[in-house]
Design an enzyme around this catalytic site. Structure first.
Site, PDB file in Angstrom:
ATOM      1  N   TRP A  96      70.539  33.992  24.159  1.00  0.00           N
ATOM      2  CA  TRP A  96      71.476  35.117  24.210  1.00  0.00           C
ATOM      3  C   TRP A  96      71.276  36.098  23.050  1.00  0.00           C
ATOM      4  O   TRP A  96      71.906  37.149  23.027  1.00  0.00           O
ATOM      5  CB  TRP A  96      72.925  34.604  24.245  1.00  0.00           C
ATOM      6  CG  TRP A  96      73.393  34.258  25.631  1.00  0.00           C
ATOM      7  CD1 TRP A  96      72.616  34.111  26.741  1.00  0.00           C
ATOM      8  CD2 TRP A  96      74.746  34.029  26.054  1.00  0.00           C
ATOM      9  NE1 TRP A  96      73.404  33.804  27.828  1.00  0.00           N
ATOM     10  CE2 TRP A  96      74.712  33.746  27.433  1.00  0.00           C
ATOM     11  CE3 TRP A  96      75.983  34.026  25.400  1.00  0.00           C
ATOM     12  CZ2 TRP A  96      75.876  33.473  28.168  1.00  0.00           C
ATOM     13  CZ3 TRP A  96      77.136  33.746  26.129  1.00  0.00           C
ATOM     14  CH2 TRP A  96      77.073  33.482  27.508  1.00  0.00           C
ATOM     15  N   LYS A  97      70.444  35.713  22.082  1.00  0.00           N
ATOM     16  CA  LYS A  97      70.195  36.595  20.926  1.00  0.00           C
ATOM     17  C   LYS A  97      71.535  37.032  20.314  1.00  0.00           C
ATOM     18  O   LYS A  97      72.470  36.239  20.289  1.00  0.00           O
ATOM     19  CB  LYS A  97      69.313  37.780  21.344  1.00  0.00           C
ATOM     20  CG  LYS A  97      68.052  37.316  22.079  1.00  0.00           C
ATOM     21  CD  LYS A  97      67.048  38.417  22.319  1.00  0.00           C
ATOM     22  CE  LYS A  97      65.855  37.833  23.063  1.00  0.00           C
ATOM     23  NZ  LYS A  97      64.763  38.807  23.218  1.00  0.00           N
ATOM     24  N   HIS A 107      60.887  32.638  16.760  1.00  0.00           N
ATOM     25  CA  HIS A 107      60.954  33.744  17.720  1.00  0.00           C
ATOM     26  C   HIS A 107      60.357  35.000  17.075  1.00  0.00           C
ATOM     27  O   HIS A 107      60.540  35.242  15.886  1.00  0.00           O
ATOM     28  CB  HIS A 107      62.410  33.989  18.139  1.00  0.00           C
ATOM     29  CG  HIS A 107      62.511  34.915  19.310  1.00  0.00           C
ATOM     30  ND1 HIS A 107      62.349  36.277  19.188  1.00  0.00           N
ATOM     31  CD2 HIS A 107      62.706  34.669  20.630  1.00  0.00           C
ATOM     32  CE1 HIS A 107      62.454  36.820  20.387  1.00  0.00           C
ATOM     33  NE2 HIS A 107      62.668  35.883  21.281  1.00  0.00           N
ATOM     34  N   GLU A 134      61.220  37.970  17.111  1.00  0.00           N
ATOM     35  CA  GLU A 134      62.195  38.854  16.460  1.00  0.00           C
ATOM     36  C   GLU A 134      62.529  38.339  15.059  1.00  0.00           C
ATOM     37  O   GLU A 134      62.772  39.129  14.137  1.00  0.00           O
ATOM     38  CB  GLU A 134      63.451  38.977  17.344  1.00  0.00           C
ATOM     39  CG  GLU A 134      63.156  39.840  18.573  1.00  0.00           C
ATOM     40  CD  GLU A 134      64.022  39.560  19.781  1.00  0.00           C
ATOM     41  OE1 GLU A 134      65.032  38.851  19.670  1.00  0.00           O
ATOM     42  OE2 GLU A 134      63.661  40.046  20.885  1.00  0.00           O
ATOM     43  N   GLY A 165      61.722  41.795  26.399  1.00  0.00           N
ATOM     44  CA  GLY A 165      62.726  42.839  26.509  1.00  0.00           C
ATOM     45  C   GLY A 165      62.173  44.167  26.995  1.00  0.00           C
ATOM     46  O   GLY A 165      62.851  45.189  26.929  1.00  0.00           O
ATOM     47  N   GLY A 182      65.561  35.772  27.927  1.00  0.00           N
ATOM     48  CA  GLY A 182      66.498  36.554  27.129  1.00  0.00           C
ATOM     49  C   GLY A 182      67.499  37.269  28.016  1.00  0.00           C
ATOM     50  O   GLY A 182      68.504  36.695  28.457  1.00  0.00           O
ATOM     51  N   GLY A 183      67.217  38.537  28.325  1.00  0.00           N
ATOM     52  CA  GLY A 183      68.160  39.386  29.049  1.00  0.00           C
ATOM     53  C   GLY A 183      68.728  38.764  30.319  1.00  0.00           C
ATOM     54  O   GLY A 183      69.924  38.881  30.595  1.00  0.00           O
TER      55      GLY A 183
END
Ligand code: PGA
Length: 243
Positions: free
Chosen positions: A10-11, A89, A91, A165, A224-225
Site C-alpha cells: 500500500w506504500k 524496494h 523507492e 507505478g 502496488g496500485g
C-alpha cells in the site's frame, strides 16, 4: 513447488477508513494462494487482526532497537502481527539512499525477528537500454541477500524500476528472461533455492496477471496500485490461484 504469493504494497496510502478494503481482501482470499497485505505501519496492527490476512511491513531498521527516531524495528513489526517485511524496494533505495549492504542488513534483521523478507531488486530504464539488466540484477541479488536466507524466510521480488507505478508492465518475454536467470542464480547460492518464491512487480493488474503467472518461474506478484482496493486486488489473487 514454491508457494504462490500475492502481496499488496500500500506504500504511503491508507487511512483507517480504508481498512474496509483490507477486510474485503481478507474475506476474498482464495485457497492455494498466500495473500499478504503490507499497509502503512499505522494500520499494521489492526490489519493483522483481520482473520485470514497475512501482513507485512514495508521496510525495517537493521537494528533491533535504539535511538533511531521515526524508524521501526523488525521485532516491532512482528509484535504488531506482521509475518513479512519488504526490504530494498526501489523507492527506498532511491528516496533513502539504501544500498545493497543496507538491504542485506534489513533482511537479516527481518529474519532475526522471525519475518519472511520480500527482497526487491530491479533495473532502471537506462540500465535496461544499456543492455545491463542481468548483470545489474545479479549484483543486486548477491549484495542484498543475507547469509542464512532460505526458501522459508525469503521471497525475491523482481521489480523493474521503469514499470513501477507507470502502467508499463514488462513483457512476458522480459519477465521470463529475468525470472529464469533469477532461478539459476538462487539455486546456486541457496540450498533450497528451487523452492524460493520469485515474485514479479510493476504495474500488475487483473488484465495482465494471468499471462505473467503462466510463466514457469513466476510464483506470484508484488502489487502496488492495484492492491488498494479489493475489486482490483482479488482478481489478481484469483488469477494466481488458477495458474
Ligand atoms: P505498482 O507498484 O503495482 O503500482 O506498479 C509495485 C510496487 O512498487 O511494488
Amino acid at each position: 513447488m514454491p508457494r504462490k504469493i500475492a502481496a499488496g504494497n500500500w506504500k504511503m496510502n491508507g487511512l483507517r477508513a480504508d481498512l474496509e478494503q483490507a477486510r474485503a481482501i481478507a474475506a476474498g482470499a482464495t485457497d492455494g494462494v498466500h495473500a499478504v497485505l503490507c499497509p502503512p505501519a499505522t494500520l499494521l496492527a489492526v490489519a493483522s487482526d483481520l482473520s485470514g490476512l497475512a501482513t507485512g511491513g514495508q521496510t525495517c531498521h537493521p537494528a533491533a532497537k535504539g535511538a533511531h527516531t521515526g524508524d521501526l524495528s523488525a521485532a516491532m513489526l512482528a509484535d504488531a502481527g506482521a509475518s513479512y517485511c519488504i526490504v530494498g524496494h526501489s523507492e527506498r533505495r532511491a528516496d533513502h539512499g539504501e544500498s545493497d549492504a543496507d538491504v542485506a542488513a534489513q533482511a537479516r534483521a527481518a529474519h532475526d525477528a522471525g519475518l519472511t523478507a520480500i527482497l526487491c531488486i530491479g533495473e532502471t530504464l537506462d540500465q535496461r537500454e544499456a543492455g545491463d539488466t542481468l548483470a545489474i540484477l545479479e549484483a543486486q541479488l548477491n549484495g542484498s541477500l543475507p547469509d542464512g536466507a532460505h526458501a522459508g524466510n525469503t521471497v525475491i521480488a523482481y521489480e523493474p524500476v521503469w514499470a513501477i507505478g507507470t502502467g508499463k508492465v514488462a513483457s512476458p518475454d522480459q519477465v521470463a528472461e529475468v525470472h529464469d536467470a533469477l532461478r539459476g542464480w538462487i539455486v546456486d547460492v541457496v540450498p533450497d533455492g528451487a523452492d524460493m518464491a520469485l515474485l514479479y512487480g510493476g504495474s500488475v493488474k487483473a488484465s495482465n496477471a494471468a499471462e505473467l503467472f503462466a510463466l514457469t518461474n513466476v510464483d506470484g506478484a508484488l502489487v502496488g496500485g492495484a492492491s488498494l482496493t479489493a475489486d482490483d486486488f482479488l482478481p489478481i489473487v484469483r488469477a494466481l490461484a488458477a495458474a
